[in-house]
Enzyme design. Sequence first.
Site, PDB file in Angstrom:
ATOM      1  N   ASP A 208       0.867  -1.174   0.000  1.00 16.83           N
ATOM      2  CA  ASP A 208       0.000   0.000   0.000  1.00 16.83           C
ATOM      3  C   ASP A 208       0.906   1.226   0.000  1.00 16.83           C
ATOM      4  O   ASP A 208       2.077   1.149   0.388  1.00 16.83           O
ATOM      5  CB  ASP A 208      -0.886  -0.040   1.252  1.00 16.83           C
ATOM      6  CG  ASP A 208      -1.940   1.044   1.238  1.00 16.83           C
ATOM      7  OD1 ASP A 208      -2.293   1.519   0.145  1.00 16.83           O
ATOM      8  OD2 ASP A 208      -2.416   1.422   2.327  1.00 16.83           O
ATOM      9  N   ASP A 519      -3.390  -1.721   5.525  1.00 16.14           N
ATOM     10  CA  ASP A 519      -3.854  -1.271   6.839  1.00 16.14           C
ATOM     11  C   ASP A 519      -5.374  -1.165   6.925  1.00 16.14           C
ATOM     12  O   ASP A 519      -5.936  -1.159   8.005  1.00 16.14           O
ATOM     13  CB  ASP A 519      -3.240   0.083   7.200  1.00 16.14           C
ATOM     14  CG  ASP A 519      -3.491   1.152   6.136  1.00 16.14           C
ATOM     15  OD1 ASP A 519      -4.240   0.869   5.176  1.00 16.14           O
ATOM     16  OD2 ASP A 519      -2.924   2.251   6.249  1.00 16.14           O
ATOM     17  N   ASP A 523      -7.935  -3.942   2.466  1.00 18.91           N
ATOM     18  CA  ASP A 523      -6.737  -4.744   2.226  1.00 18.91           C
ATOM     19  C   ASP A 523      -6.864  -6.165   2.763  1.00 18.91           C
ATOM     20  O   ASP A 523      -6.076  -7.038   2.389  1.00 18.91           O
ATOM     21  CB  ASP A 523      -5.520  -4.081   2.883  1.00 18.91           C
ATOM     22  CG  ASP A 523      -5.233  -2.701   2.332  1.00 18.91           C
ATOM     23  OD1 ASP A 523      -5.251  -2.561   1.107  1.00 18.91           O
ATOM     24  OD2 ASP A 523      -5.003  -1.778   3.134  1.00 18.91           O
TER      25      ASP A 523
END
Length: 776
Positions: A208, A519, A523
Amino acid sequence: VIREGKKVRVPSSQIVPGDLVVLASGDKVPADLRLVKVRDFRVDESSLTGESLPVEKQTATLEADTILPERTNMAYGGTLVSYGSGTGIVIAIGNGTETGKIATMIAEAVTLKTPLTKKIAKFSTILLYAILVLAAFTFLVGIMRDQPAFDMFMAAVALAVGAIPEGLPAAVTITLAIGVNRMAKRKAIVRKLPAVETLGSTTVICSDKTGTLTENQMTVQAAWIGGKAYSAEGQGYHPEGRFVTSADGGRIDGDNALERLLIAGALCNDASISMEETGHWKFEGDPTEAALLFAAKKGGVNREEAENAFPRIDAIPFESDRMYMATLHPEAEGPVAFVKGSLERVSAMCTTMATPDGHTTPIDYEMVQRAAERLASRGMRVLAFAQKRLPQDQESLSESDVAEEMIFLGLQAMIDPPRKEAVTAVAACKRAGVRVKMITGDHAKTAAAIAHELGLEGDREDHGELRVVNGRELAAMSDSDLLEIVEKVAVFARVAPDQKLRLVDALQENGQVVAMTGDGVNDAPALKQADIGVAMGKAGTEVAKEAADIVLTDDNFATIEAAVEEGRGVFDNLTKFIVWTLPTNLGEGLVILAAIMAGIALPILPVQILWINMTTAVLLGMTLAFEPKEQGIMQRQPRDPKASILTGELIGRMVLVAIVMLVGAFGLFWWELTQGASEEVARTVAVNVFVVIEIFYLFNCRSLHQPLHKIGFFSNPWAIGGAISMLSLQLIFTYAPFMNRFFQTAPLPGSSWVAIFGFGLLAFLLVLLEKWIRTK
């Protein structure tokens, strides 16, 4: 909610489709809503989409194929209202919401076996069949030679006991546990034990962007005034740093034009910043406005002092249809109005522009536009600022007051900057042959700019910039096309949760070992599907942490690189243990087989084999778990996921050592018998041959490729302590009467020890020679 025309408060579990829900700043959205009314309504959707800034909402109808991050007329369950107010109709609850769909994907994601568990399972199966075949062969050979069936059964049992590496399960567990401890010291908390080694097998890291590769702190990095460009030093929500000229990096002192621009950003602002008792800075309000306050501090403008000098009289709040905010402040020359907003809206209000020397000149719209485009091309969010002097007696502010004849003060541009340590970590991963891919819900241009600064490698456009594939393109892409694209492209932007899962699946289909970081709730499915899921400990949601194998306590990509390094060290040490222990098991089996073929008594008994295997595994083999990582471990290419634990080179080495053990143990056993020694003495010699060769061979196994002097004899004191302890225990085994009775051994003369240590030294020198030949 509004029911029967009245506003009532109900538990969110009682909300049903069709309810009209009223939301205000600070609320958590209870269900998926189609917005019908908004006022300055912004929602933090970072946990769902990865968008780094709160999303400005509106009520207009959108195209049916609009991707999730761009559905600005929707508010989704589980997201947070950061500003303004809004009303929406419930269209989905429970598992029907976007968050609920993610929960379903998490449940359906397949928990994969790790590379280590796959290899250990395959290795164990092969070993099992090999031992059974060898034991059966031994039994049949003995029967064919007219040996008693019971004796042959006991010989087959002895061979099986000798060939089974009893210490391997304990060694695997202890080595992984030590890896867990080392990773914890480097801020990576392991939730599932095999994950320690899996990171070392990783070939691709899908990361990410926000908070992992970047600071997750908006930072003003550039300013522009009348043709002069400025750069801001420092990162994140900290006032440390200064403004310098972009041309020569020179320090700026007494720059009135820059000071005026920073004052406008500090006063036309509703955020606040303060220092906590811990010494860290915090802010309340919009992250963009907080970035302006920290930028002002870097330029020497203190918000409190500015407000005391220019207290706010009136304000026009920001609204999405207005695209600007304005404030009114008293000044000696007369009240001044400051405006902050989008370039298009603010520049249209202006007729003149400030120059770097403090004067004004007619505004050059093309020059301003070019400057803004240059900043935007670097992925920055650009804000424009203007001011206007109003009549002396004016005490209120209206839209008509700022609609025209304003002075354009300049631009401030901000971005969530990449972590410095992440840049270093990406470079380290590149050297280690581990590819890094950015998968984010943020805008494509922002993602490309950050990827460029991080040094990510992938397909490039014709003009040289990194190619970015967005969520809309992914949705239209076939599975076969995706398998090709996912290998070439390094940046994926505006990606929906199901698309993250699809990307991970595609990489695994191509044979990659995938580590996925994240996070947010969005995800979690990909974290669970990946070979190794890595969640953020600070900013991560509980959903993401539960789905992950490893949690980073500092939310830092550099920690992932450190964990990959530790994982490689763990696999190295496991391999070293296997390479060390199997020659003993093979040698013991060969000695039993040789005795049967020769028709003589067994050189070692089953109970003596158990003694060798269990004591040496604990005192010698386990010390390899503490072996430090070898130099250059992150310069190697990743291991082939399909490759077995043992290479042909290592198998050849193990056979060499096993043959030395066979010759030494069987040869000295036979020699002692021909010299008139008892079977007890001869067997004691054979047992000690195995133990002493294992001790010498242990120091060869501390590195699979380097000689001992290259890694340092004293770099693993556990190995030295283990060798001394094993020799001491072997003396007790040989000379203590109670051990002689239990293990059917006998004391040895000094001459026997010379021969025993001679074979130990021979094994050490042969392996050293083999390493040297392979190196040459």
